[in-house]
Design a protein around this motif. Structure first.
Motif, mmCIF file in Angstrom:
data_model
loop_
_atom_site.group_PDB
_atom_site.id
_atom_site.type_symbol
_atom_site.label_atom_id
_atom_site.label_comp_id
_atom_site.label_asym_id
_atom_site.label_seq_id
_atom_site.Cartn_x
_atom_site.Cartn_y
_atom_site.Cartn_z
ATOM 1 N N ASN A 1 29.652 52.575 28.704
ATOM 2 C CA ASN A 1 29.452 51.431 28.296
ATOM 3 C C ASN A 1 30.419 50.401 28.119
ATOM 4 N N LYS A 2 31.447 50.677 28.442
ATOM 5 C CA LYS A 2 32.718 49.956 28.331
ATOM 6 C C LYS A 2 32.707 48.665 29.015
ATOM 7 N N LEU A 3 32.716 47.440 28.513
ATOM 8 C CA LEU A 3 32.884 46.237 29.344
ATOM 9 C C LEU A 3 33.933 46.114 30.280
ATOM 10 N N SER A 4 33.289 45.518 31.554
ATOM 11 C CA SER A 4 34.284 45.297 32.530
ATOM 12 C C SER A 4 35.263 43.987 32.472
ATOM 13 N N ARG A 5 36.430 44.342 32.948
ATOM 14 C CA ARG A 5 37.421 43.246 32.886
ATOM 15 C C ARG A 5 37.205 42.379 34.073
ATOM 16 N N LEU A 6 37.311 41.084 33.582
ATOM 17 C CA LEU A 6 37.113 39.938 34.874
ATOM 18 C C LEU A 6 38.392 39.225 35.114
ATOM 19 N N LEU A 7 38.947 38.980 36.215
ATOM 20 C CA LEU A 7 39.740 38.210 36.660
ATOM 21 C C LEU A 7 39.158 36.986 37.576
ATOM 22 N N VAL B 1 31.486 40.292 30.105
ATOM 23 C CA VAL B 1 32.783 40.999 30.304
ATOM 24 C C VAL B 1 33.655 41.283 29.105
ATOM 25 N N SER B 2 34.537 41.928 29.505
ATOM 26 C CA SER B 2 35.529 42.293 28.180
ATOM 27 C C SER B 2 36.202 41.034 27.682
ATOM 28 N N SER B 3 36.594 41.237 26.346
ATOM 29 C CA SER B 3 37.620 40.164 25.857
ATOM 30 C C SER B 3 38.854 39.906 26.402
ATOM 31 N N ASP B 4 39.309 41.110 27.154
ATOM 32 C CA ASP B 4 41.023 40.771 28.002
ATOM 33 C C ASP B 4 40.613 40.304 29.169
ATOM 34 N N SER B 5 39.732 39.569 29.512
ATOM 35 C CA SER B 5 39.083 39.133 30.949
ATOM 36 C C SER B 5 40.118 37.845 30.953
ATOM 37 N N LYS B 6 40.699 37.314 32.074
ATOM 38 C CA LYS B 6 41.688 36.430 32.288
ATOM 39 C C LYS B 6 41.239 35.304 33.351
ATOM 40 N N ILE B 7 41.910 34.082 33.432
ATOM 41 C CA ILE B 7 41.756 33.252 34.514
ATOM 42 C C ILE B 7 43.230 33.141 34.678
ATOM 43 N N ALA C 1 47.567 36.676 46.615
ATOM 44 C CA ALA C 1 48.573 36.782 45.431
ATOM 45 C C ALA C 1 47.769 37.093 43.941
ATOM 46 N N GLY C 2 46.812 36.529 43.875
ATOM 47 C CA GLY C 2 46.241 36.677 42.475
ATOM 48 C C GLY C 2 45.371 37.869 42.715
ATOM 49 N N LEU C 3 44.919 38.193 43.564
ATOM 50 C CA LEU C 3 43.771 39.228 43.648
ATOM 51 C C LEU C 3 44.484 40.598 43.702
ATOM 52 N N PHE C 4 45.798 40.629 44.104
ATOM 53 C CA PHE C 4 46.648 41.653 44.314
ATOM 54 C C PHE C 4 47.786 41.893 43.004
ATOM 55 N N HIS C 5 47.816 40.891 42.191
ATOM 56 C CA HIS C 5 48.614 41.006 41.189
ATOM 57 C C HIS C 5 48.290 41.473 39.879
ATOM 58 N N GLN C 6 47.006 41.521 39.427
ATOM 59 C CA GLN C 6 46.743 42.044 38.155
ATOM 60 C C GLN C 6 45.436 42.934 38.323
ATOM 61 N N ASP C 7 45.433 44.147 37.586
ATOM 62 C CA ASP C 7 44.504 45.078 37.628
ATOM 63 C C ASP C 7 43.009 44.548 36.997
ATOM 64 N N ALA C 8 42.073 44.580 37.351
ATOM 65 C CA ALA C 8 40.665 44.212 36.748
ATOM 66 C C ALA C 8 39.767 45.030 37.294
ATOM 67 N N ASP C 9 38.645 44.891 36.715
ATOM 68 C CA ASP C 9 37.157 45.678 37.252
ATOM 69 C C ASP C 9 36.587 44.609 38.346
ATOM 70 N N PHE C 10 36.240 43.259 38.035
ATOM 71 C CA PHE C 10 35.991 42.597 39.034
ATOM 72 C C PHE C 10 36.576 41.341 38.987
ATOM 73 N N TYR C 11 36.910 40.789 40.406
ATOM 74 C CA TYR C 11 37.631 39.697 40.729
ATOM 75 C C TYR C 11 36.813 38.647 41.146
ATOM 76 N N VAL C 12 36.871 37.368 40.603
ATOM 77 C CA VAL C 12 36.224 36.150 41.179
ATOM 78 C C VAL C 12 37.172 35.005 41.875
ATOM 79 N N THR C 13 36.900 34.845 42.968
ATOM 80 C CA THR C 13 37.876 33.716 43.485
ATOM 81 C C THR C 13 37.304 32.338 43.375
ATOM 82 N N LEU C 14 37.978 31.334 43.132
ATOM 83 C CA LEU C 14 37.210 30.002 42.975
ATOM 84 C C LEU C 14 38.191 29.088 42.960
ATOM 85 N N ASP C 15 37.847 27.760 43.876
ATOM 86 C CA ASP C 15 38.780 26.650 43.939
ATOM 87 C C ASP C 15 39.163 26.028 42.600
ATOM 88 N N ALA C 16 40.155 25.195 42.625
ATOM 89 C CA ALA C 16 40.460 24.752 41.416
ATOM 90 C C ALA C 16 39.781 23.452 41.091
#
Ligand code: UDP
Ligand code: MG
Length: 324
Positions: free
Chosen positions: A3-9, A41-47, A89-104
């Motif tokens: 039931n652990k929430l997934s970390r999103l980057l 998502v989990s509370s340690d998810s990041k941008i 660079a962003g995808l390979f640098h941090q560990d997460a369960d899910f990654y979303v890529t998005l233009d700024a």
């Protein structure tokens, strides 16, 4: 399943985006807060804001954001490498369960991320964000984009129609991308080669709120050529095929000329001249095509240059501070 929430980057490449970044950061922070609150998502998810060697104040803006808010992290590249490299660079640098890529510039609707996560939870490893309109693009962009997708399909390259770099990937999909040692980057092509279960979510593409496109015609043409040349050997095969067809035509031509010559219908010297030209030019084209096949293979293999070089990493800095 636990039931652990997934970390999103959320990985956002930024190149000279100082004008738009404060409003983007504000919107994204609120969006992430909501996702956390809703239990998506989990509370340690990041941008993760990847500064792709910007020359305006982008780096400083991101540094300030990281100082004030723990949901942001900065990854600064040593120079401008390009959007594709910045994303990796962003995808390979941090560990997460899910990654979303998005233009700024948030032209791709970030509220769709919630739907992407839902699809991922249903079992999709890759969720493509697909635009269902191109109203905000100019006529030229619309036409070139359509021609590009059609050409790619014709050349046998699999890519999702009207999908750019807005997508969700699971950890194992990113691990899959890591296994491609390619230097000629066309991420959209690579992601479809990774496989796994995929899904699509649709959204309306919005116009850029401020600032200009960071994709000059030169950069766009380079990306398109990269896509064709690193995913398809069809252009080279066409050269070989053209050479082969010319060989056949020249053989027929030879027979015809021999017939004319035997019947005394030719001017003296014409037969030998035309024969030499046709035979040699088709042979040259044929061998060029064959050599091209090999050169293309070597070209792709030998250039083992780094895709990007990291200059600054806010997570490392904060780790060092806590260690001290
Ligand atoms: N970008 C980047 N490096 C570059 C060019 C663009 O990181 O060399 C980023 C840019 O900051 C934006 C995204 O890639 O977040 C897409 O660029 P843009 O919106 O200018 O492209 P368009 O939407 O016009 O195709
Ligand atoms: Mg844009």
């Amino acid at each position: 399943m636990t039931n652990k929430l997934s970390r999103l980057l959320i990985v956002m490449p930024c190149y000279n985006e100082a004008e738009i970044l404060p409003s983007t950061a504000d919107k994204m922070e609120k969006l992430l807060e909501k996702l956390i609150k809703d239990g998506d998502v989990s509370s340690d998810s990041k941008i993760c804001l990847v500064d792709d060697g910007s020359k305006d104040g982008t780096r400083e803006i991101i540094r300030n954001l990281c100082r004030k808010k723990k949901c942001f992290s900065l990854l600064g590249l040593s120079r401008n490498f390009g959007q594709q490299e910045a994303i990796l660079a962003g995808l390979f640098h941090q560990d997460a369960d899910f990654y979303v890529t998005l233009d700024a510039d948030l032209q791709d609707d970030p509220t769709v991320i919630k739907k992407m996560i839902a699809k991922a939870k249903e079992g999709a490893d890759i969720v493509y964000g697909v635009r269902n309109n191109r109203d905000c693009d100019g006529l030229f962009k619309k036409f070139t984009a359509l021609a590009f997708y059609k050409l790619m399909r014709l050349l046998g390259v699999k890519s999702v129609y009207n999908h750019a770099e807005f997508r969700l990937m699971s950890r194992r999909a990113v691990e899959g991308v890591k296994q491609f040692p390619e230097r000629n980057l066309f991420l959209r092509g690579i992601v479809t080669l990774v496989g796994f279960k995929s899904a699509e979510v649709f959204y309306k593409r919005l116009p850029r709120l401020s600032g200009d496109t960071k994709y000059s015609w030169k950069k766009m043409a380079a990306l398109a050529w990269n896509a064709v040349s690193s995913f398809s050997v069809v252009p080279l095969r066409l050269v070989t095929f053209a050479g082969f067809m010319m060989c056949l035509v020249s053989l027929l031509f030879l027979g015809l000329m021999f017939y004319w010559w035997a019947n005394g219908q030719t001017v003296h010297g014409w037969f030998s001249l035309v024969t030499i030209i046709t035979v040699f030019s088709s042979a040259q084209l044929l061998s060029l095509g064959v050599i091209g096949e090999y050169v293309a293979k070597i070209f792709v293999e030998v250039k083992k240059r780094p895709l990007y070089i990291i200059d600054e990493d806010s997570d490392e800095i904060s780790q060092n501070i806590t260690k001290k």
